[in-house]
Design an enzyme around this catalytic site. Sequence first.
Site, PDB file in Angstrom:
ATOM      1  N   ALA A  68       0.804  -1.160   0.105  1.00 16.93           N
ATOM      2  CA  ALA A  68      -0.077   0.035  -0.062  1.00 16.93           C
ATOM      3  C   ALA A  68       0.901   1.151   0.149  1.00 16.93           C
ATOM      4  O   ALA A  68       2.015   1.128   0.333  1.00 16.93           O
ATOM      5  CB  ALA A  68      -0.881  -0.132   1.163  1.00 16.93           C
ATOM      6  N   GLY A 113       0.547  -5.004   0.938  1.00 17.25           N
ATOM      7  CA  GLY A 113      -0.614  -5.006   0.016  1.00 17.25           C
ATOM      8  C   GLY A 113      -0.336  -5.973  -1.211  1.00 17.25           C
ATOM      9  O   GLY A 113      -1.306  -6.282  -1.914  1.00 17.25           O
ATOM     10  N   GLU A 116      -0.651  -9.262  -0.397  1.00 19.04           N
ATOM     11  CA  GLU A 116      -1.997  -9.538  -0.145  1.00 19.04           C
ATOM     12  C   GLU A 116      -2.686  -9.702  -1.584  1.00 19.04           C
ATOM     13  O   GLU A 116      -3.452 -10.600  -1.679  1.00 19.04           O
ATOM     14  CB  GLU A 116      -2.510  -8.639   0.669  1.00 19.04           C
ATOM     15  CG  GLU A 116      -2.080  -8.494   2.198  1.00 19.04           C
ATOM     16  CD  GLU A 116      -2.518  -7.482   3.134  1.00 19.04           C
ATOM     17  OE1 GLU A 116      -2.008  -6.423   2.696  1.00 19.04           O
ATOM     18  OE2 GLU A 116      -3.420  -7.661   3.963  1.00 19.04           O
ATOM     19  N   GLU A 136       4.481  -4.983   7.090  1.00 18.98           N
ATOM     20  CA  GLU A 136       3.622  -3.809   7.860  1.00 18.98           C
ATOM     21  C   GLU A 136       4.124  -3.726   9.464  1.00 18.98           C
ATOM     22  O   GLU A 136       4.108  -2.602   9.767  1.00 18.98           O
ATOM     23  CB  GLU A 136       2.074  -4.052   7.666  1.00 18.98           C
ATOM     24  CG  GLU A 136       1.505  -4.231   6.695  1.00 18.98           C
ATOM     25  CD  GLU A 136       1.426  -5.188   5.730  1.00 18.98           C
ATOM     26  OE1 GLU A 136       2.630  -6.010   5.765  1.00 18.98           O
ATOM     27  OE2 GLU A 136       0.674  -5.390   4.695  1.00 18.98           O
TER      28      GLU A 136
END
Length: 262
Positions: A68, A113, A116, A136
Amino acid sequence: MNMPPQTLLVATNDGVCTVTVNRPDKLNALNAQVMRELDALFEALAADPQVKGVILTGAGEKAFVAGADIAELNAQSPIDGKEHTLRGQRVLERIEGLGKPVIAAVNGFALGGGCEIAMACHLRVASENAKLGTPEVKLGIMCGYGGTQRLPRLVGRGRALELLLTGEMIDAAEAHRIGLVNKVVPRERLLAESEALLRKMLANGPLSLRFTLEAVAQGLETPFDEAQTHEATLFGLICTSEDMKEGTAAFLAKRPAQFKGR
Ligand code: COA
């Protein structure tokens, strides 16, 4: 009329749509625009009969998706954070629920992300230079796009917690060893090998693929007995299809099947 995506490259060739996240200067980090465009694109791909399967990859030599967008995360309030996460989860569910096979061609860093989103794809093919992980925790945050759920389902709780809690990256060979990626190939062969794998699937009945994806996805979230009943219902439904008649008749006549997805 919808604007063409600014952060994605989209090319369809003979049923295979290749989607490339295209922010190479930011290692293809998922900002709000990328997520919005992925959401709209996958909604359109689900409805597009010309598209039979999808390859998702990243632009440039270094990254699939490096996570992200940390600059956006840095400015988030708790309310923004929750909404951002719920929106992101919905986008990944849209990818996972496409009803057609999606392969992540992991061409470099797949972090946070990025890891993911690769896990929301149905299969993952990695290039030898790929690095995967969920860093993260090193940023004082945690996975927010389903990573705490998909990672243990893919590699088991112990290995998932090792990755989730250390935040350390692993290389492609280790990702293959633990089942996080299906296959590792040389960098220059990544897209060709991903496409070859996808086309192997696409040679089969489209309804067979769709119902199998649905049975596996929903079944993993329901008790075994219920999941088997759902499987039996889908099996019954597929028995009404022209493809079932064609596939079985073709076998008996010793000829290749011509599936129509009906
Ligand atoms: N969000 C926003 N920008 C990112 C990013 C992310 N997740 N990952 C990389 N970038 C940007 C960098 O800030 C840099 O931008 P700049 O050139 O404007 O400074 C550019 O992409 C190149 O990254 P850089 O860090 O210089 O490359 P590197 O080869 O030295 O390191 C990584 C590569 C992947 C190890 C490193 O970029 C990294 O750790 N990224 C963050 C990974 C992460 O924590 N992801 C989870 C986020 S929730």
